[in-house]
Scaffold this motif. Structure first.
Motif, mmCIF file in Angstrom:
data_model
loop_
_atom_site.group_PDB
_atom_site.id
_atom_site.type_symbol
_atom_site.label_atom_id
_atom_site.label_comp_id
_atom_site.label_asym_id
_atom_site.label_seq_id
_atom_site.Cartn_x
_atom_site.Cartn_y
_atom_site.Cartn_z
ATOM 1 N N LEU A 81 -3.815 5.220 -3.166
ATOM 2 C CA LEU A 81 -3.798 4.249 -2.068
ATOM 3 C C LEU A 81 -2.834 3.093 -2.291
ATOM 4 O O LEU A 81 -2.271 2.561 -1.341
ATOM 5 C CB LEU A 81 -5.207 3.693 -1.839
ATOM 6 C CG LEU A 81 -6.271 4.702 -1.385
ATOM 7 C CD1 LEU A 81 -7.646 4.055 -1.389
ATOM 8 C CD2 LEU A 81 -5.945 5.228 0.012
ATOM 9 N N VAL A 82 -2.645 2.696 -3.551
ATOM 10 C CA VAL A 82 -1.792 1.535 -3.823
ATOM 11 C C VAL A 82 -0.844 1.819 -4.973
ATOM 12 O O VAL A 82 -1.178 2.565 -5.900
ATOM 13 C CB VAL A 82 -2.638 0.282 -4.162
ATOM 14 C CG1 VAL A 82 -3.497 -0.124 -2.990
ATOM 15 C CG2 VAL A 82 -3.494 0.503 -5.393
ATOM 16 N N PRO A 83 0.362 1.218 -4.956
ATOM 17 C CA PRO A 83 1.292 1.360 -6.087
ATOM 18 C C PRO A 83 0.843 0.463 -7.235
ATOM 19 O O PRO A 83 -0.022 -0.403 -7.066
ATOM 20 C CB PRO A 83 2.621 0.884 -5.493
ATOM 21 C CG PRO A 83 2.222 -0.098 -4.436
ATOM 22 C CD PRO A 83 0.943 0.431 -3.849
ATOM 23 N N TYR A 84 1.439 0.634 -8.407
ATOM 24 C CA TYR A 84 1.034 -0.144 -9.571
ATOM 25 C C TYR A 84 1.439 -1.617 -9.462
ATOM 26 O O TYR A 84 0.972 -2.448 -10.247
ATOM 27 C CB TYR A 84 1.592 0.470 -10.851
ATOM 28 C CG TYR A 84 1.030 1.836 -11.123
ATOM 29 C CD1 TYR A 84 -0.339 2.071 -10.992
ATOM 30 C CD2 TYR A 84 1.850 2.906 -11.483
ATOM 31 C CE1 TYR A 84 -0.873 3.321 -11.227
ATOM 32 C CE2 TYR A 84 1.319 4.168 -11.714
ATOM 33 C CZ TYR A 84 -0.046 4.368 -11.582
ATOM 34 O OH TYR A 84 -0.579 5.614 -11.804
ATOM 35 N N SER A 85 2.292 -1.950 -8.493
ATOM 36 C CA SER A 85 2.644 -3.351 -8.269
ATOM 37 C C SER A 85 1.557 -4.082 -7.506
ATOM 38 O O SER A 85 1.535 -5.321 -7.478
ATOM 39 C CB SER A 85 3.950 -3.438 -7.467
ATOM 40 O OG SER A 85 3.764 -2.926 -6.144
ATOM 41 N N LEU A 133 0.857 -1.185 0.000
ATOM 42 C CA LEU A 133 0.000 0.000 0.000
ATOM 43 C C LEU A 133 0.891 1.233 0.000
ATOM 44 O O LEU A 133 2.015 1.195 0.513
ATOM 45 C CB LEU A 133 -0.892 0.022 1.244
ATOM 46 C CG LEU A 133 -1.789 -1.186 1.490
ATOM 47 C CD1 LEU A 133 -2.479 -1.055 2.842
ATOM 48 C CD2 LEU A 133 -2.823 -1.319 0.380
ATOM 49 N N ASN A 134 0.427 2.323 -0.556
ATOM 50 C CA ASN A 134 1.206 3.563 -0.497
ATOM 51 C C ASN A 134 1.285 4.061 0.938
ATOM 52 O O ASN A 134 0.336 3.910 1.724
ATOM 53 C CB ASN A 134 0.557 4.637 -1.372
ATOM 54 C CG ASN A 134 0.774 4.387 -2.854
ATOM 55 O OD1 ASN A 134 1.711 3.695 -3.250
ATOM 56 N ND2 ASN A 134 -0.104 4.930 -3.686
ATOM 57 N N CYS A 135 2.420 4.653 1.274
ATOM 58 C CA CYS A 135 2.588 5.219 2.611
ATOM 59 C C CYS A 135 1.506 6.273 2.856
ATOM 60 O O CYS A 135 1.162 7.059 1.953
ATOM 61 C CB CYS A 135 3.976 5.839 2.745
ATOM 62 S SG CYS A 135 4.307 6.537 4.395
ATOM 63 N N LEU A 136 0.971 6.314 4.078
ATOM 64 C CA LEU A 136 -0.091 7.266 4.411
ATOM 65 C C LEU A 136 0.423 8.697 4.514
ATOM 66 O O LEU A 136 -0.361 9.643 4.529
ATOM 67 C CB LEU A 136 -0.777 6.848 5.711
ATOM 68 C CG LEU A 136 -1.448 5.456 5.688
ATOM 69 C CD1 LEU A 136 -2.209 5.206 6.981
ATOM 70 C CD2 LEU A 136 -2.373 5.315 4.491
ATOM 71 N N ASN A 137 1.755 8.837 4.591
ATOM 72 C CA ASN A 137 2.375 10.160 4.555
ATOM 73 C C ASN A 137 2.459 10.595 3.092
ATOM 74 O O ASN A 137 3.239 10.047 2.313
ATOM 75 C CB ASN A 137 3.765 10.108 5.184
ATOM 76 C CG ASN A 137 4.475 11.450 5.156
ATOM 77 O OD1 ASN A 137 3.931 12.452 4.668
ATOM 78 N ND2 ASN A 137 5.692 11.474 5.677
ATOM 79 N N ARG A 138 1.630 11.547 2.688
ATOM 80 C CA ARG A 138 1.524 11.940 1.280
ATOM 81 C C ARG A 138 2.863 12.380 0.686
ATOM 82 O O ARG A 138 3.067 12.281 -0.524
ATOM 83 C CB ARG A 138 0.505 13.081 1.137
ATOM 84 C CG ARG A 138 -0.925 12.685 1.453
ATOM 85 C CD ARG A 138 -1.484 11.785 0.358
ATOM 86 N NE ARG A 138 -2.869 11.423 0.593
ATOM 87 C CZ ARG A 138 -3.908 12.149 0.208
ATOM 88 N NH1 ARG A 138 -3.704 13.294 -0.425
ATOM 89 N NH2 ARG A 138 -5.140 11.747 0.444
ATOM 90 N N GLU A 139 3.763 12.895 1.510
ATOM 91 C CA GLU A 139 5.041 13.392 1.006
ATOM 92 C C GLU A 139 6.064 12.276 0.831
ATOM 93 O O GLU A 139 7.132 12.494 0.269
ATOM 94 C CB GLU A 139 5.586 14.461 1.945
ATOM 95 C CG GLU A 139 4.691 15.695 2.047
ATOM 96 C CD GLU A 139 5.242 16.727 3.019
ATOM 97 O OE1 GLU A 139 6.280 16.429 3.657
ATOM 98 O OE2 GLU A 139 4.646 17.809 3.127
#
Length: 392
Positions: free
Chosen positions: A350-354, A280-286
């Motif tokens: 929310l999620v990377p392309y992997s 999942l993408n990190c919840l820290n947007r930066e």
């Protein structure tokens, strides 16, 4: 000691390069008795019985050819749906109709629905097996968990079923929980999804990185091919779930359908052997990092960012997964080529392309294009390769 099983003098057993014996994974398994080369056919296996998957039964479907169509109509005698005179006059329908009429009684004013038909068909077909086939069925492993009467209640809501048959249905259910296989169905979605009981394949144990792949013929015969070189004595393994599913999805499905928690090397690896299908993408947007489970085999494990080391609780991860499920549920992949851009953009936050969601979407769109008349898959995929995922 090699298990004794029914021998069919057909293509399944002409060239035997495997044996059945006790497995460390539990019960019995199939092991290579000779070196098996990658890509070679290990065995082909005709099903003892095939029937619809009750969990996917939504549209009205024919009990013989499985076509989903509003033109299906119920048989006046047994109430099973058929789609044409050919199906209605088939020997298979005649046998099944006679069984229902002679043994079960449709309750007054009952109208059999697709859920009941999907549940009932495979029971009828297993009850109609000859004695030799029933003996083979009895050799298969049974579920150790207590029987759930949910499906039996569903059948009894429409039919009056003799006590003798209800006892057999309970035994059959315990066998199907452990041994049934999902059958690959046509990509255009015009047939209801199927499951089957395969006598040889039922001895294949599970691994999330299997050394085989299954191919199904139009007559539902299962062909089991080696997906890698298999050495003498090595266990021949299959995957009971979608091989591209993420670890949480695979493990939950295995527990739900087969009643065990997988702890293979892939399940224990946070990166899933480098694929990052669960990421999942990190919840820290930066942050440009991704979140991965610290202990993937623990449902309550916190997740950790591989870049900023941020720790996220399993409760927050659960909330993210819930949102993902809702977003994916709004995508109509089966009926259109161009997906909603806004939804895809939200997914990408929310999620990377992997992640397995994007992998699944790409593959499903490719299949959709490949099975659409008049479209050339190669040209369209070349065009797609020049687009961002949002332009799909």
């Amino acid at each position: 000691m090699e298990a004794k099983i029914y021998e069919d003098k057909s293509e399944e057993t002409i060239t035997r390069n495997w044996i059945i014996k006790t497995s460390e994974l539990g019960g019995r398994g199939i092991f290579a008795s000779k070196p098996i080369k990658r890509g070679s056919l290990i065995f082909s296996n005709r099903p003892l019985a095939v029937g619809p998957r009750a969990d996917f039964a939504g549209k009205t479907f024919c009990s013989i050819c499985y076509d989903t169509s509003y033109s299906c109509y119920p048989c006046e005698k047994c109430a099973m749906f058929v789609c044409s005179e050919d199906c209605a006059n088939s020997q298979q329908h005649a046998n099944e109709c006679a069984f229902v009429v002679q043994n079960w009684k449709l309750k007054r004013n009952s109208e059999i629905n697709t859920k009941v038909q999907a549940e009932i068909l495979i029971y009828i077909r297993l009850l109609l097996l000859n004695e030799e086939q029933k003996q083979l069925l009895s050799l298969l492993q049974k579920s150790k968990n207590s029987f759930s009467a949910k499906n039996l209640d569903l059948l009894c809501s429409e039919y009056i079923i003799p006590e003798e048959h209800m006892k057999l249905i309970k035994i059959i259910t315990s066998i199907m929980i452990v041994n049934s296989f999902r059958i690959s169905w046509n990509a255009n979605g015009k047939k209801t999804p199927l499951r089957g009981i395969y006598p040889f394949s039922s001895f294949l144990n599970h691994n999330c990185v299997p050394n085989t792949r299954n191919v199904f013929k139009t007559d539902h015969t299962m062909l089991v091919y080696a997906s890698k070189d298999i050495e003498i004595g090595e266990e021949i393994l299959t995957c009971y779930t979608g091989i591209l599913w993420c670890t949480p999805a695979r493990r939950c499905q295995l527990y739900k359908t087969k009643q065990f928690w997988c702890s293979c090397e892939r399940c224990k690896d946070p990166t899933e052997l480098g694929t990052r299908l669960s990421a999942l993408n990190c919840l820290n947007r930066e942050c440009v990092g991704v979140l991965l489970p610290i202990t993937p085999t623990d449902p309550k494990t916190p997740w950790n960012c591989d870049n900023c080391n941020k720790i996220v609780s399993c409760q927050k991860i659960g909330a993210v997964l819930s949102v993902l499920g809702s977003l994916v549920g709004t995508l109509d992949v089966d009926n259109q080529f161009r997906l909603e851009t806004l939804i895809l953009e939200r997914l990408s936050r929310l999620v990377p392309y992997s992640n397995h969601i994007f992998v699944d979407l790409r593959l499903r769109l490719s299949f959709k294009i490949g099975f659409t008349e008049g479209l050339q898959l190669t040209g369209i995929l070349l065009k797609f390769s020049k687009l961002t995922p949002f332009q799909f």
